[in-house]
Design a protein around this motif. Structure first.
Motif, PDB file in Angstrom:
ATOM      1  N   LEU A  93       0.847  -1.281   0.133  1.00  0.00           N
ATOM      2  CA  LEU A  93      -0.502  -0.310   0.077  1.00  0.00           C
ATOM      3  C   LEU A  93       0.807   1.986   0.299  1.00  0.00           C
ATOM      4  O   LEU A  93       1.579   1.406   0.361  1.00  0.00           O
ATOM      5  N   LEU A 143       8.348   6.394   0.765  1.00  0.00           N
ATOM      6  CA  LEU A 143       7.314   5.285   0.930  1.00  0.00           C
ATOM      7  C   LEU A 143       6.598   5.058  -0.151  1.00  0.00           C
ATOM      8  O   LEU A 143       6.646   3.718  -0.054  1.00  0.00           O
ATOM      9  N   SER A 164       2.372   9.587   7.095  1.00  0.00           N
ATOM     10  CA  SER A 164       3.141   7.903   7.392  1.00  0.00           C
ATOM     11  C   SER A 164       4.450   7.526   7.387  1.00  0.00           C
ATOM     12  O   SER A 164       4.925   6.183   6.936  1.00  0.00           O
ATOM     13  N   PRO A 191       0.863   4.527   0.859  1.00  0.00           N
ATOM     14  CA  PRO A 191      -0.103   5.647   1.819  1.00  0.00           C
ATOM     15  C   PRO A 191      -0.737   6.797   1.054  1.00  0.00           C
ATOM     16  O   PRO A 191       0.193   7.907   1.034  1.00  0.00           O
ATOM     17  N   ASN A 228      -1.086   9.542   2.930  1.00  0.00           N
ATOM     18  CA  ASN A 228      -0.823  11.395   3.089  1.00  0.00           C
ATOM     19  C   ASN A 228       0.948  10.747   3.844  1.00  0.00           C
ATOM     20  O   ASN A 228       1.225  10.558   4.693  1.00  0.00           O
ATOM     21  N   SER A 280       7.392   0.933   0.083  1.00  0.00           N
ATOM     22  CA  SER A 280       5.544  -0.383  -0.175  1.00  0.00           C
ATOM     23  C   SER A 280       6.213  -0.998  -1.007  1.00  0.00           C
ATOM     24  O   SER A 280       5.588  -2.298  -1.927  1.00  0.00           O
TER      25      SER A 280
END
Lengths: 319, 275
Positions: free
Chosen positions: A94, A164, A102, A96, A98, A168
């Motif tokens: 995933l 991120l 995060s 995310p 925000n 991920s």
């Protein structure tokens, strides 16, 4: 014909609240093929993000899902929490919603990347450090050697998004759920994210479920588009069909409300989450509505390659 | 602003450092053996040989205070460490697994808090009998609840933040999330509480030993020294003044440190400072 990676059948998620059961979405059917980019579009509150979290089974304690989520021949809803935990990150990742909230504020970016690598790829600390730096480099953090030991508050929003994104996919998932990755970004940053996602899907042959309300981003990236309204998928088809000659009045309304199409908003507001509406959920706002629309359950209709949930939709009808 | 610029906190740290040195090198620094009695020299006031005077058995008060530092610090740090560990573990579990487990743990906390602390400690210490270890246990029994409450509150607020959800989507388990991601984010209030808590524990330990619970009599304990000295309050006040000062200075030092840490760690109290 590509093989189906994820197949959702009759998925319903409800939240038990003091006011009783509140339905997030109802009876959703959705298929994602291997390597396919599926855009899930719809307005705020229609249940897009909850659908993403339902697939990962990370709903708050009062949320319950019914139905089937078949991922690689296994029903995710029937798996034990331990098995499900192993699927998160390694099979289904995933990105995310925000990026600025995060990342853990007290751990450095490199530490957070490294722990993902060590968890999923079982590699030693020194190797993980190198791999983490390579990942940061691949996803466009220039001068990544300096960034490695910095903390999230020292990075900009776009940089955090990249970190991120790298995080991920550390587990090399076959499916990535990107939850509104372009929300709150300016044009330049949005283009960067789109380029990043395209790079991700091309390089890794990963399927992508792109949850967004940005039609332009969806048109740019997706192979297939599913339009969600009020907890129901109202139209689902190839991007060239859905965004060029939409069949459902809601999709037509969405497109007509774009600035370049004349900024014609759909009248009224979305009713939020209706309780037990019989018939079409878009009925109160629809300009093609007929009496029969409000009193029967609307079935999915197949027109060419597109599934549409509308009685009056037909091949020839255009705006 | 660096914590060293906070004068009171700095003074507290210097005093604590001195106390630690006293405790570690007590045999080298004490002018006399704290246990040797010489009845011919009992109850002498402060003089050149005995800077803090002697007690009823002719033992050097300064030496006994220096050796007493060891016991006080061991009790203070031991109780605080154990209370923190128990409080953090229970508070985290309660805050993270909201629900029945949370209810059970927090009601136990309420029950313990409903007892007057020192009286419960007296009962426990009385049941266990004399000894430094038993004092540590007794004070831990009454000292862990505050930490559990503070940690639970912090965890409740922290676990709703998005990065915790993000870590879950990357496949991390509950224990891992608690230790690696939640703990560092909720440690700040605990550090402040614990540093000021050491002073409170030393005070409570002095109270217990004043009442006769604690290390056995010949051992040099500050609270017990006060107790024996009170019979000579008029004729030999140095027997109570110096141990009392030792307790006061130690507790003050830990309080100053705690206040300084709070000012330092609470972002709202801190002046904006860029690297």
């Amino acid at each position: 014909m590509a093989t189906t990676l994820l197949s959702i059948r009759g998925l319903t998620t409800v939240f038990h609240c003091r006011q009783g059961q509140i339905e997030a979405f109802n009876n959703v059917d959705l298929d994602i093929d291997q390597g396919q980019v599926l855009g899930l579009i719809g307005e705020t509150g229609c249940g897009k993000s909850v659908l993403g979290m339902s697939i990962l089974r990370l709903l708050p304690p009062n949320g319950v899902s019914r139905g089937q989520i078949i991922y690689k021949y296994r029903d995710l809803l029937g798996l034990s929490p331990q098995v499900m935990q192993r699927i998160r990150g390694a099979e289904i990742g995933l990105l995310p919603q925000n990026p600025s909230a995060s990342l853990n504020p007290v751990l450095s970016v490199g530490q957070q990347l490294m722990e993902g690598l060590r968890l999923h790829r079982m590699i030693k600390k020194e190797k993980a450090r190198v791999a983490a730096q390579t990942l940061l480099g691949c996803y466009g953090l220039r001068g990544f050697n300096n960034r490695y030991d910095e903390y999230p508050h020292q990075l900009s929003g776009g940089m955090k998004q990249r970190v991120l994104a790298a995080l991920s996919i550390t587990g090399k998932p076959s499916l990535l759920i990107a939850d509104e990755p372009t929300k709150g970004l300016d044009g330049v940053a949005r283009n960067q994210v789109v380029a990043l996602l395209r790079q991700l899907t091309r390089e890794t042959k990963m399927a992508l479920l792109l949850i967004t309300h940005d039609l332009k981003v969806a048109a740019n990236l997706c192979d297939q588009i599913a339009v969600m309204y009020c907890g129901e998928i109202v139209e689902n088809g190839p991007v060239g069909k859905v965004l060029v000659s939409p069949l459902h009045p809601y999709t037509q309304g969405l497109l007509a409300s774009l600035p370049e199409n004349g900024l014609h908003p759909i009248p009224d507001y979305s009713p939020g989450v209706p309780g037990d509406i019989q018939g079409c959920r878009f009925y109160p706002r629809c300009r093609y509505r007929q009496d029969k629309c409000s009193c029967q359950t609307i079935k999915n209709k197949r027109i060419n390659e597109t599934y549409v949930r509308c009685l009056s939709a037909s091949e020839g009808r255009e705006n | 602003m660096c914590i060293l610029e906070n004068k009171l906190a700095f003074a507290g740290m210097v005093i604590i450092a001195m106390l630690v040195i006293l405790a570690l090198f007590a045999p080298l620094l004490a002018p006399h053996d704290p246990y040797v009695q010489s009845l011919g020299q009992s109850l002498i006031g402060p003089c050149r040989d005995y800077p803090f005077g002697t007690d009823e058995f002719g033992r050097c008060v300064l030496s006994r205070i220096i050796y007493g530092t060891r016991i006080s610090l061991v009790i203070g740090l031991g109780v605080t460490t154990m209370s923190t560990i128990i409080g953090v573990v229970l508070g985290m579990v309660a805050g993270f697994h909201n629900g029945r487990l949370d209810e059970i743990i927090m009601r136990v906390v309420d029950v313990f808090l409903a007892f007057p602390g020192l009286i419960l400690a007296l009962v426990v210490a009385g049941l266990l009998g004399p000894g430094t270890l038993n004092v540590v246990i007794a004070l831990t029994v009454v000292g862990w609840m505050g930490y559990a409450r503070v940690i639970r509150g912090a965890v409740l607020a922290e676990k709703e933040k998005e990065y915790i959800g993000a870590v879950q989507t990357f496949g991390a388990g509950d224990c891992y999330i608690m230790l690696r991601h939640l703990l560092p984010n909720v440690m700040t209030p605990i550090v402040v509480m614990a540093s000021a808590g050491v002073g409170y524990v030393i005070l409570a330990a002095a109270g217990l030993s004043f009442l006769g619970l604690g290390a056995e009599p010949p051992a040099p304990v500050w609270g017990a020294m006060l107790n024996y000295g009170k019979a000579y309050l008029q004729s030999a006040p140095h027997l109570t003044i110096f141990p009392g000062l030792a307790i006061m200075i130690t507790v003050l030092a830990f309080n100053f440190l705690g206040d300084g840490l709070r000012d330092q760690l609470d972002p709202r109290m801190k002046n904006l400072h860029f690297r």
